[in-house]
Scaffold this motif. Structure first.
Motif, PDB file in Angstrom:
ATOM      1  N   ARG A  87       0.833  -1.219   0.000  1.00 39.05           N
ATOM      2  CA  ARG A  87       0.000   0.000   0.000  1.00 39.05           C
ATOM      3  C   ARG A  87       0.857   1.254   0.000  1.00 39.05           C
ATOM      4  O   ARG A  87       0.498   2.264  -0.612  1.00 39.05           O
ATOM      5  CB  ARG A  87      -0.933  -0.008   1.215  1.00 39.05           C
ATOM      6  N   SER A  88       2.019   1.181   0.643  1.00 32.62           N
ATOM      7  CA  SER A  88       2.886   2.370   0.713  1.00 32.62           C
ATOM      8  C   SER A  88       3.501   2.728  -0.634  1.00 32.62           C
ATOM      9  O   SER A  88       4.034   3.838  -0.792  1.00 32.62           O
ATOM     10  CB  SER A  88       3.999   2.132   1.739  1.00 32.62           C
ATOM     11  N   LEU A  89       3.420   1.811  -1.595  1.00 37.76           N
ATOM     12  CA  LEU A  89       4.013   2.053  -2.914  1.00 37.76           C
ATOM     13  C   LEU A  89       3.027   2.690  -3.903  1.00 37.76           C
ATOM     14  O   LEU A  89       3.354   2.842  -5.080  1.00 37.76           O
ATOM     15  CB  LEU A  89       4.527   0.732  -3.502  1.00 37.76           C
ATOM     16  N   ALA A  90       1.850   3.060  -3.440  1.00 39.39           N
ATOM     17  CA  ALA A  90       0.813   3.557  -4.349  1.00 39.39           C
ATOM     18  C   ALA A  90       1.277   4.774  -5.143  1.00 39.39           C
ATOM     19  O   ALA A  90       1.107   4.828  -6.373  1.00 39.39           O
ATOM     20  CB  ALA A  90      -0.449   3.883  -3.556  1.00 39.39           C
ATOM     21  N   ASP A  91       1.848   5.762  -4.473  1.00 38.00           N
ATOM     22  CA  ASP A  91       2.283   6.964  -5.201  1.00 38.00           C
ATOM     23  C   ASP A  91       3.408   6.646  -6.179  1.00 38.00           C
ATOM     24  O   ASP A  91       3.478   7.225  -7.277  1.00 38.00           O
ATOM     25  CB  ASP A  91       2.742   8.036  -4.210  1.00 38.00           C
ATOM     26  N   ASP A  92       4.291   5.731  -5.814  1.00 40.37           N
ATOM     27  CA  ASP A  92       5.386   5.347  -6.709  1.00 40.37           C
ATOM     28  C   ASP A  92       4.829   4.661  -7.953  1.00 40.37           C
ATOM     29  O   ASP A  92       5.302   4.897  -9.068  1.00 40.37           O
ATOM     30  CB  ASP A  92       6.344   4.399  -5.984  1.00 40.37           C
ATOM     31  N   ALA A  93       3.837   3.814  -7.756  1.00 39.63           N
ATOM     32  CA  ALA A  93       3.219   3.140  -8.898  1.00 39.63           C
ATOM     33  C   ALA A  93       2.594   4.163  -9.847  1.00 39.63           C
ATOM     34  O   ALA A  93       2.785   4.090 -11.063  1.00 39.63           O
ATOM     35  CB  ALA A  93       2.171   2.149  -8.406  1.00 39.63           C
ATOM     36  N   ARG A  94       1.856   5.100  -9.284  1.00 32.15           N
ATOM     37  CA  ARG A  94       1.228   6.119 -10.135  1.00 32.15           C
ATOM     38  C   ARG A  94       2.277   6.937 -10.880  1.00 32.15           C
ATOM     39  O   ARG A  94       2.075   7.322 -12.040  1.00 32.15           O
ATOM     40  CB  ARG A  94       0.352   7.047  -9.282  1.00 32.15           C
ATOM     41  N   ALA A  95       3.416   7.184 -10.230  1.00 31.20           N
ATOM     42  CA  ALA A  95       4.459   8.007 -10.845  1.00 31.20           C
ATOM     43  C   ALA A  95       5.022   7.376 -12.106  1.00 31.20           C
ATOM     44  O   ALA A  95       5.509   8.085 -13.003  1.00 31.20           O
ATOM     45  CB  ALA A  95       5.584   8.259  -9.848  1.00 31.20           C
ATOM     46  N   VAL A  96       4.936   6.043 -12.210  1.00 38.18           N
ATOM     47  CA  VAL A  96       5.462   5.355 -13.400  1.00 38.18           C
ATOM     48  C   VAL A  96       4.339   4.787 -14.270  1.00 38.18           C
ATOM     49  O   VAL A  96       4.586   3.955 -15.143  1.00 38.18           O
ATOM     50  CB  VAL A  96       6.459   4.244 -13.008  1.00 38.18           C
ATOM     51  N   GLY A  97       3.114   5.238 -13.994  1.00 36.78           N
ATOM     52  CA  GLY A  97       2.001   4.862 -14.859  1.00 36.78           C
ATOM     53  C   GLY A  97       1.347   3.541 -14.552  1.00 36.78           C
ATOM     54  O   GLY A  97       0.653   2.983 -15.411  1.00 36.78           O
ATOM     55  N   LEU A  98       1.521   3.013 -13.338  1.00 33.07           N
ATOM     56  CA  LEU A  98       0.898   1.745 -12.973  1.00 33.07           C
ATOM     57  C   LEU A  98      -0.306   1.972 -12.074  1.00 33.07           C
ATOM     58  O   LEU A  98      -0.357   2.948 -11.304  1.00 33.07           O
ATOM     59  CB  LEU A  98       1.898   0.841 -12.238  1.00 33.07           C
ATOM     60  N   ASP A  99      -1.240   1.058 -12.128  1.00 32.59           N
ATOM     61  CA  ASP A  99      -2.372   1.052 -11.219  1.00 32.59           C
ATOM     62  C   ASP A  99      -1.901   0.450  -9.900  1.00 32.59           C
ATOM     63  O   ASP A  99      -1.477  -0.717  -9.868  1.00 32.59           O
ATOM     64  CB  ASP A  99      -3.506   0.212 -11.810  1.00 32.59           C
ATOM     65  N   PRO A 100      -1.952   1.198  -8.803  1.00 35.08           N
ATOM     66  CA  PRO A 100      -1.472   0.669  -7.530  1.00 35.08           C
ATOM     67  C   PRO A 100      -2.145  -0.640  -7.122  1.00 35.08           C
ATOM     68  O   PRO A 100      -1.541  -1.460  -6.422  1.00 35.08           O
ATOM     69  CB  PRO A 100      -1.796   1.777  -6.526  1.00 35.08           C
ATOM     70  N   ALA A 101      -3.346  -0.848  -7.568  1.00 35.18           N
ATOM     71  CA  ALA A 101      -4.066  -2.063  -7.185  1.00 35.18           C
ATOM     72  C   ALA A 101      -3.432  -3.318  -7.752  1.00 35.18           C
ATOM     73  O   ALA A 101      -3.685  -4.430  -7.277  1.00 35.18           O
ATOM     74  CB  ALA A 101      -5.523  -1.968  -7.640  1.00 35.18           C
ATOM     75  N   THR A 102      -2.603  -3.152  -8.784  1.00 35.82           N
ATOM     76  CA  THR A 102      -1.956  -4.333  -9.385  1.00 35.82           C
ATOM     77  C   THR A 102      -0.737  -4.796  -8.608  1.00 35.82           C
ATOM     78  O   THR A 102      -0.233  -5.898  -8.844  1.00 35.82           O
ATOM     79  CB  THR A 102      -1.524  -4.037 -10.836  1.00 35.82           C
ATOM     80  N   LEU A 103      -0.249  -3.965  -7.693  1.00 37.93           N
ATOM     81  CA  LEU A 103       0.935  -4.332  -6.913  1.00 37.93           C
ATOM     82  C   LEU A 103       0.522  -5.118  -5.674  1.00 37.93           C
ATOM     83  O   LEU A 103      -0.360  -4.699  -4.921  1.00 37.93           O
ATOM     84  CB  LEU A 103       1.715  -3.089  -6.477  1.00 37.93           C
ATOM     85  N   GLY A 104       1.171  -6.237  -5.457  1.00 33.26           N
ATOM     86  CA  GLY A 104       0.944  -7.002  -4.240  1.00 33.26           C
ATOM     87  C   GLY A 104      -0.348  -7.784  -4.203  1.00 33.26           C
ATOM     88  O   GLY A 104      -0.801  -8.178  -3.123  1.00 33.26           O
ATOM     89  N   ALA A 105      -0.948  -8.007  -5.367  1.00 35.05           N
ATOM     90  CA  ALA A 105      -2.188  -8.785  -5.384  1.00 35.05           C
ATOM     91  C   ALA A 105      -1.960 -10.203  -4.879  1.00 35.05           C
ATOM     92  O   ALA A 105      -2.841 -10.808  -4.264  1.00 35.05           O
ATOM     93  CB  ALA A 105      -2.765  -8.810  -6.801  1.00 35.05           C
ATOM     94  N   THR A 106      -0.770 -10.730  -5.139  1.00 36.14           N
ATOM     95  CA  THR A 106      -0.396 -12.050  -4.631  1.00 36.14           C
ATOM     96  C   THR A 106       1.010 -11.974  -4.047  1.00 36.14           C
ATOM     97  O   THR A 106       1.801 -11.101  -4.418  1.00 36.14           O
ATOM     98  CB  THR A 106      -0.418 -13.118  -5.743  1.00 36.14           C
ATOM     99  N   VAL A 107       1.297 -12.885  -3.145  1.00 32.50           N
ATOM    100  CA  VAL A 107       2.637 -12.986  -2.560  1.00 32.50           C
ATOM    101  C   VAL A 107       3.346 -14.138  -3.258  1.00 32.50           C
ATOM    102  O   VAL A 107       2.893 -15.283  -3.193  1.00 32.50           O
ATOM    103  CB  VAL A 107       2.568 -13.241  -1.044  1.00 32.50           C
ATOM    104  N   VAL A 108       4.449 -13.829  -3.942  1.00 30.07           N
ATOM    105  CA  VAL A 108       5.205 -14.852  -4.675  1.00 30.07           C
ATOM    106  C   VAL A 108       6.483 -15.162  -3.906  1.00 30.07           C
ATOM    107  O   VAL A 108       7.318 -14.288  -3.679  1.00 30.07           O
ATOM    108  CB  VAL A 108       5.544 -14.383  -6.101  1.00 30.07           C
TER     109      VAL A 108
END
Length: 345
Positions: A87-108
């Motif tokens: 969740r803390s990476l949301a602004d970083d994701a937006r800064a590079v054009g990613l949807d924050p919701a796509t980060l961390g959906a699963t734990v690999v």
């Protein structure tokens, strides 16, 4: 003590260290070999088929080379800490054009195709195999040696050196904390002590009798001399090759290394959940303090963000792995760099 590498007929005592994630290429390994050195293909993060293709490409040229693998030494991540960090990476994701919701959906939490890569190296043995992150089982070490492969283990302390020697390896790559990229520590929840390479080599020499390769912060001929005088049979360099003609280093990464304003390196878990040394940027400043331990979970979490940043030419959100000697990285052929470093006084 004679080095197992002597049989390869190397002319230079400076080796090209493996740099996973793109910087190490077939061309870089081939260039090192043609210069009389030895380069290591970086097997980490590659599929077994991708690694097999690279091995075949170097082998077809009749050159000496090594392969480096990440040996399993997982650091399971706390799921709640992982979710908070994602969740803390949301602004970083937006800064590079990613949807924050796509980060961390699963734990690999995978093992980087460990068994398949070992099978590949046993089916078609290569001259040298090195391991980092973890220590292979003694039976794996014995099988590789029986196949004619020199086995090298990365260690960061005398205690790790003794454990590796007991496992039956041929050589140790002694990595000081000044090294760029991931620490090879076998206890990744702890950050290794900042011991100078020459001192660390001396401590390891008192602990074991195996031949040593020195690594970490080696960026000048004087540094090479110091490591050799401290008992290393050879040294391995990585950061100083990142701007070489043959390296696969991305454009924003190369530019950051050449930027005189970027002088400081930090040890951070922010990108992968394992301690690694990198140039400071917005990502390390924003997340080093809060990043949990957890490898490879954090690596997989931040990979899409880092790829998007690299594609966008954004150096503030990529892992700018760099050792303390990063200002000595130069834009020229790898052979020139390795030869110059080998001209010890």
């Amino acid at each position: 003590m004679p080095s197992p590498l002597d049989a390869l007929g190397l002319d230079l005592p400076v080796l090209a260290a493996p740099m996973a994630g793109g910087p190490t290429t077939v061309a870089l390994v081939a260039a090192a070999a043609r210069a009389g050195s030895l380069g290591f293909l970086a097997g980490g993060y590659k599929t077994p088929s991708g690694l097999a293709e690279e091995i075949a490409a170097v082998r077809a040229e009749g050159l000496a080379f090594g392969v480096n693998l990440f040996a399993p030494n997982p650091v399971p991540v706390d799921r709640e800490a992982f979710a908070r960090y994602a969740r803390s990476l949301a602004d970083d994701a937006r800064a590079v054009g990613l949807d924050p919701a796509t980060l961390g959906a699963t734990v690999v939490e995978d093992d980087d195709h460990w068994a398949a890569k070992i099978a590949l190296l046993l089916d078609a043995p290569v001259p040298v195999v090195s391991f980092t992150f973890g220590l292979p089982e003694a039976r794996v070490v014995a099988a590789l040696r029986a196949a004619g492969t020199v086995v090298v283990q990365t260690v960061t302390s005398p205690a790790e050196a003794r454990t590796a020697a007991e496992a039956g390896v041929d050589m140790l790559a002694v990595q000081a904390s000044a090294a760029g990229g991931h620490s090879g520590t076998l206890t990744p929840r702890l950050i290794p002590e900042p011991i100078p390479l020459a001192e660390l080599l001396g401590r390891v020499r008192h602990a074991v009798t195996l031949p040593l390769i020195g690594a970490g912060g080696v960026a000048t001929p004087d540094a090479v001399t110091e490591a050799l005088d401290a008992g290393a049979a050879a040294v391995a360099v990585g950061t100083v090759l990142l701007r070489s003609d043959e390296a696969g280093t991305s454009a924003p990464y190369r530019a950051a290394l050449a930027d005189p304003a970027r002088q400081e390196t930090v040890v951070t878990r922010a990108f992968t959940g394992r301690p690694a040394r990198a140039l400071r940027n917005a990502f390390t400043d924003g997340h080093t303090a809060e990043a949990p331990s957890g490898y490879p979970a954090l690596h997989h979490l931040t990979s899409p963000l880092r790829r998007a940043a690299a594609a966008a030419g954004d150096p503030e959100h990529i892992n700018l792995w760099a050792g303390t000697g990063h200002t000595h990285a130069t834009d020229e052929p790898a052979a020139h760099i390795l030869t110059r470093l080998s001209q010890a006084r």
